[in-house]
Structure formats: C-alpha cells, structure tokens
Motif scaffolding. Structure first.
Motif, PDB file in Angstrom:
ATOM      1  N   GLY A 170       5.719 -28.353  -9.243  1.00 55.18           N
ATOM      2  CA  GLY A 170       6.638 -28.105 -10.351  1.00 55.18           C
ATOM      3  C   GLY A 170       8.026 -27.735  -9.873  1.00 55.18           C
ATOM      4  N   GLY A 171       8.099 -26.815  -8.916  1.00 56.60           N
ATOM      5  CA  GLY A 171       9.394 -26.415  -8.383  1.00 56.60           C
ATOM      6  C   GLY A 171      10.060 -27.514  -7.583  1.00 56.60           C
ATOM      7  N   PHE A 172       9.272 -28.219  -6.776  1.00 57.52           N
ATOM      8  CA  PHE A 172       9.843 -29.260  -5.926  1.00 57.52           C
ATOM      9  C   PHE A 172      10.498 -30.361  -6.748  1.00 57.52           C
ATOM     10  N   THR A 173       9.867 -30.753  -7.860  1.00 55.51           N
ATOM     11  CA  THR A 173      10.423 -31.849  -8.651  1.00 55.51           C
ATOM     12  C   THR A 173      11.774 -31.498  -9.272  1.00 55.51           C
ATOM     13  N   MET A 174      12.067 -30.203  -9.405  1.00 55.36           N
ATOM     14  CA  MET A 174      13.343 -29.809  -9.999  1.00 55.36           C
ATOM     15  C   MET A 174      14.529 -30.120  -9.090  1.00 55.36           C
ATOM     16  N   LEU A 175      14.300 -30.099  -7.764  1.00 51.48           N
ATOM     17  CA  LEU A 175      15.397 -30.350  -6.826  1.00 51.48           C
ATOM     18  C   LEU A 175      14.971 -31.297  -5.708  1.00 51.48           C
ATOM     19  N   MET A 176      14.043 -32.188  -6.004  1.00 54.66           N
ATOM     20  CA  MET A 176      13.494 -33.043  -4.960  1.00 54.66           C
ATOM     21  C   MET A 176      14.537 -33.977  -4.354  1.00 54.66           C
ATOM     22  N   GLY A 177      15.606 -34.242  -5.073  1.00 53.49           N
ATOM     23  CA  GLY A 177      16.659 -35.085  -4.529  1.00 53.49           C
ATOM     24  C   GLY A 177      17.316 -34.504  -3.294  1.00 53.49           C
ATOM     25  N   GLU A 178      17.192 -33.174  -3.118  1.00 52.69           N
ATOM     26  CA  GLU A 178      17.794 -32.542  -1.943  1.00 52.69           C
ATOM     27  C   GLU A 178      17.082 -32.904  -0.648  1.00 52.69           C
ATOM     28  N   LEU A 179      15.908 -33.539  -0.763  1.00 50.65           N
ATOM     29  CA  LEU A 179      15.271 -34.027   0.461  1.00 50.65           C
ATOM     30  C   LEU A 179      16.178 -35.043   1.153  1.00 50.65           C
ATOM     31  N   ALA A 180      16.916 -35.803   0.356  1.00 47.71           N
ATOM     32  CA  ALA A 180      17.856 -36.765   0.932  1.00 47.71           C
ATOM     33  C   ALA A 180      18.947 -36.061   1.739  1.00 47.71           C
ATOM     34  N   THR A 181      19.288 -34.835   1.331  1.00 48.94           N
ATOM     35  CA  THR A 181      20.262 -34.047   2.096  1.00 48.94           C
ATOM     36  C   THR A 181      19.710 -33.721   3.478  1.00 48.94           C
ATOM     37  N   ALA A 182      18.430 -33.317   3.518  1.00 47.63           N
ATOM     38  CA  ALA A 182      17.801 -33.009   4.803  1.00 47.63           C
ATOM     39  C   ALA A 182      17.766 -34.237   5.705  1.00 47.63           C
ATOM     40  N   VAL A 183      17.514 -35.395   5.105  1.00 42.56           N
ATOM     41  CA  VAL A 183      17.494 -36.637   5.884  1.00 42.56           C
ATOM     42  C   VAL A 183      18.895 -36.974   6.383  1.00 42.56           C
ATOM     43  N   ARG A 184      19.871 -36.851   5.501  1.00 40.58           N
ATOM     44  CA  ARG A 184      21.257 -37.204   5.847  1.00 40.58           C
ATOM     45  C   ARG A 184      21.752 -36.395   7.049  1.00 40.58           C
ATOM     46  N   TYR A 185      21.404 -35.101   7.058  1.00 41.81           N
ATOM     47  CA  TYR A 185      21.902 -34.225   8.123  1.00 41.81           C
ATOM     48  C   TYR A 185      20.871 -33.989   9.226  1.00 41.81           C
ATOM     49  N   LYS A 186      19.810 -34.796   9.198  1.00 48.47           N
ATOM     50  CA  LYS A 186      18.793 -34.762  10.260  1.00 48.47           C
ATOM     51  C   LYS A 186      18.240 -33.352  10.470  1.00 48.47           C
ATOM     52  N   LEU A 187      17.878 -32.717   9.377  1.00 48.86           N
ATOM     53  CA  LEU A 187      17.322 -31.366   9.434  1.00 48.86           C
ATOM     54  C   LEU A 187      15.798 -31.460   9.499  1.00 48.86           C
ATOM     55  N   PRO A 188      15.193 -30.976  10.558  1.00 44.91           N
ATOM     56  CA  PRO A 188      13.748 -31.181  10.767  1.00 44.91           C
ATOM     57  C   PRO A 188      12.868 -30.202   9.993  1.00 44.91           C
ATOM     58  N   ILE A 189      13.130 -30.033   8.717  1.00 44.18           N
ATOM     59  CA  ILE A 189      12.333 -29.110   7.906  1.00 44.18           C
ATOM     60  C   ILE A 189      10.978 -29.737   7.571  1.00 44.18           C
ATOM     61  N   LYS A 190       9.979 -28.894   7.407  1.00 49.44           N
ATOM     62  CA  LYS A 190       8.639 -29.344   7.035  1.00 49.44           C
ATOM     63  C   LYS A 190       8.303 -28.747   5.666  1.00 49.44           C
ATOM     64  N   VAL A 191       8.095 -29.610   4.692  1.00 49.49           N
ATOM     65  CA  VAL A 191       7.851 -29.175   3.317  1.00 49.49           C
ATOM     66  C   VAL A 191       6.392 -29.438   2.958  1.00 49.49           C
ATOM     67  N   PHE A 192       5.677 -28.378   2.618  1.00 55.03           N
ATOM     68  CA  PHE A 192       4.283 -28.493   2.197  1.00 55.03           C
ATOM     69  C   PHE A 192       4.225 -28.230   0.695  1.00 55.03           C
ATOM     70  N   ILE A 193       3.766 -29.235  -0.057  1.00 49.70           N
ATOM     71  CA  ILE A 193       3.744 -29.147  -1.518  1.00 49.70           C
ATOM     72  C   ILE A 193       2.324 -28.878  -2.003  1.00 49.70           C
ATOM     73  N   PHE A 194       2.153 -27.797  -2.772  1.00 54.48           N
ATOM     74  CA  PHE A 194       0.874 -27.518  -3.420  1.00 54.48           C
ATOM     75  C   PHE A 194       0.826 -28.353  -4.704  1.00 54.48           C
ATOM     76  N   SER A 195       0.180 -29.484  -4.652  1.00 51.40           N
ATOM     77  CA  SER A 195       0.170 -30.405  -5.794  1.00 51.40           C
ATOM     78  C   SER A 195      -1.062 -30.154  -6.660  1.00 51.40           C
ATOM     79  N   ASN A 196      -0.877 -29.356  -7.702  1.00 51.68           N
ATOM     80  CA  ASN A 196      -1.974 -29.139  -8.654  1.00 51.68           C
ATOM     81  C   ASN A 196      -1.697 -29.793 -10.002  1.00 51.68           C
TER      82      ASN A 196
END
Length: 223
Positions: A69-95
């Motif tokens: 629920g929270g991730f979908t609110m700002l999921m577009g920011e994943l593209a920011t992490a890709v753009r700036y090559k930020l090696p973050i690891k995101v674990f989504i609790f998908s219920n």
C-alpha cells in the motif's frame, strides 16, 4: 533477512503492518541505522528514506521494508534510484491490502474489513521495467536464496514478498476489549474469518508453548 544484513546496514520502513514485522524481526546491531516515520505514521516514507540514506551514506548497504500500500503511493521514485545508480534493496510485504487499517477495523472497531483491498501489481516486473532488478518471493523455503541474491546484486532491487493477508500482527498484550471487538468482527461476517481464526490459533499455540502466557483465545467469549 536479519541474519543476512551487514553490520553497517541502514534500514528504513513505512508505516503499517510492515513496521510491526520490522520491529519484531530485524535485529539492529551497534553500527546500523534505522528510520521510520514514527508518530506521524506517514505511509510511503520507506522508499524515499532509503534513497536519501543511500545518497547521504554512499557505500553503506540500505534496505527498505515497505508494504504494498505504501510503496504504490511513491513507486515512481524507484526510477530515481535507477537514474542515480543507488543500490537500495526494497522488500515489499505484498498482502494486497492496507493491512494495518484492516486490523484496526477488526480489532478496534469490531467491524469486518471494508475498503482495504488493493489492486494486485507484479512489483518484480515493475522493477525490471524501471531498470532495477526484480524478484518475487512466494515460498518460505526460497527466502534465504532469494534474499541472498537480492542483497548481492550491485544495483537497486525490489523483492516482491507475497505474504498471507490474514496473518494478524498481534499486539504484545491483548486487552479484553480488543479480544471482544475481534470476536464481534468475526460474528458480523468478516469474509476471511476461518483463515484468520486458523492463524490466530496457530500463533497462540506457539506463544503458549514458548511463554506459557495468557492466550488471546482465553479472552474471546464463546470461542
């Protein structure tokens, strides 16, 4: 996940059921850092916190634990992490639900869940589309392998962890009022009552064996 984290990992999380699971199962070490939205209870903070942490502390591993629920609110920011090559690891609790709201409706209001369902999204495919690496985790037996692969990947990663929507994040101490409201919600037609009861019985049995403490089942009239 916890045993696989480096001792200098920065952990971020959203507000929701994911906060409860993070607090209970991630063992923080002396050199780790942790960020969440705290008393503001702001959803969607986990991903931007992770991005900020990765920028502020280059070279340190950053892990975000978020709900779908929270991730979908700002999921577009994943593209920011890709753009700036930020090696973050995101674990989504998908219920597939706003989980904390669901359990508040049941345990605090005594009502069956209402209006909390989410549209299912394949977050692994979304990650791939953004240029990150996507994984899907559906079986507990695969957890160590998938998590290890995710943490070892050099770039940004999303792990879509499919979890049971009827697994309650039980409070440390269940009050009589909470137990009664819980029973009311089931009696009023909670659609997944049988699955919820099964999980509660399973969890309370484990707790009773481990602690010999008072069980929720002892507090629910007629159950």
């Amino acid at each position: 996940l916890s045993p696989l984290l480096a001792e200098n990992t920065i952990v971020t999380c959203d507000c929701g059921n994911n906060t409860t699971w993070t607090a209970r199962y991630i063992q923080m070490q002396e050199n780790m850092l942790f960020s969440t939205s705290g008393l503001l209870a702001t959803m969607a903070a986990g991903l931007p916190y992770a991005i900020a942490a990765s920028i502020a502390h280059p070279g340190r591993p950053v892990v975000a634990l978020v709900g779908d629920g929270g991730f979908t609110m700002l999921m577009g920011e994943l593209a920011t992490a890709v753009r700036y090559k930020l090696p973050i690891k995101v674990f989504i609790f998908s219920n597939r639900a706003y989980g904390q709201i669901k359990w508040e409706q049941i345990v605090m209001e005594g009502n069956p869940e209402y209006g909390v369902d989410l549209q299912p999204i394949d977050f692994a495919k979304f990650a791939d589309a953004c240029g990150a690496k996507g994984f899907t985790l559906t079986e507990t037996k695969d957890a160590e392998r998938v998590i290890s692969q995710a943490l070892a990947h050099e770039g940004p990663v999303v792990v879509d962890c499919i979890v049971d929507p009827n697994e309650p994040s039980m409070p440390g101490k269940v009050s009589t009022t909470q137990a009664i409201e819980f029973a009311k919600a089931l009696a009023r037609g909670e659609r997944d009552s049988s699955e919820i009861i099964k999980n509660v019985v399973k969890n309370q049995f484990r707790e009773a064996v481990a602690t010999k403490g008072r069980s929720l089942l002892d507090l629910i009239p007629g159950l």
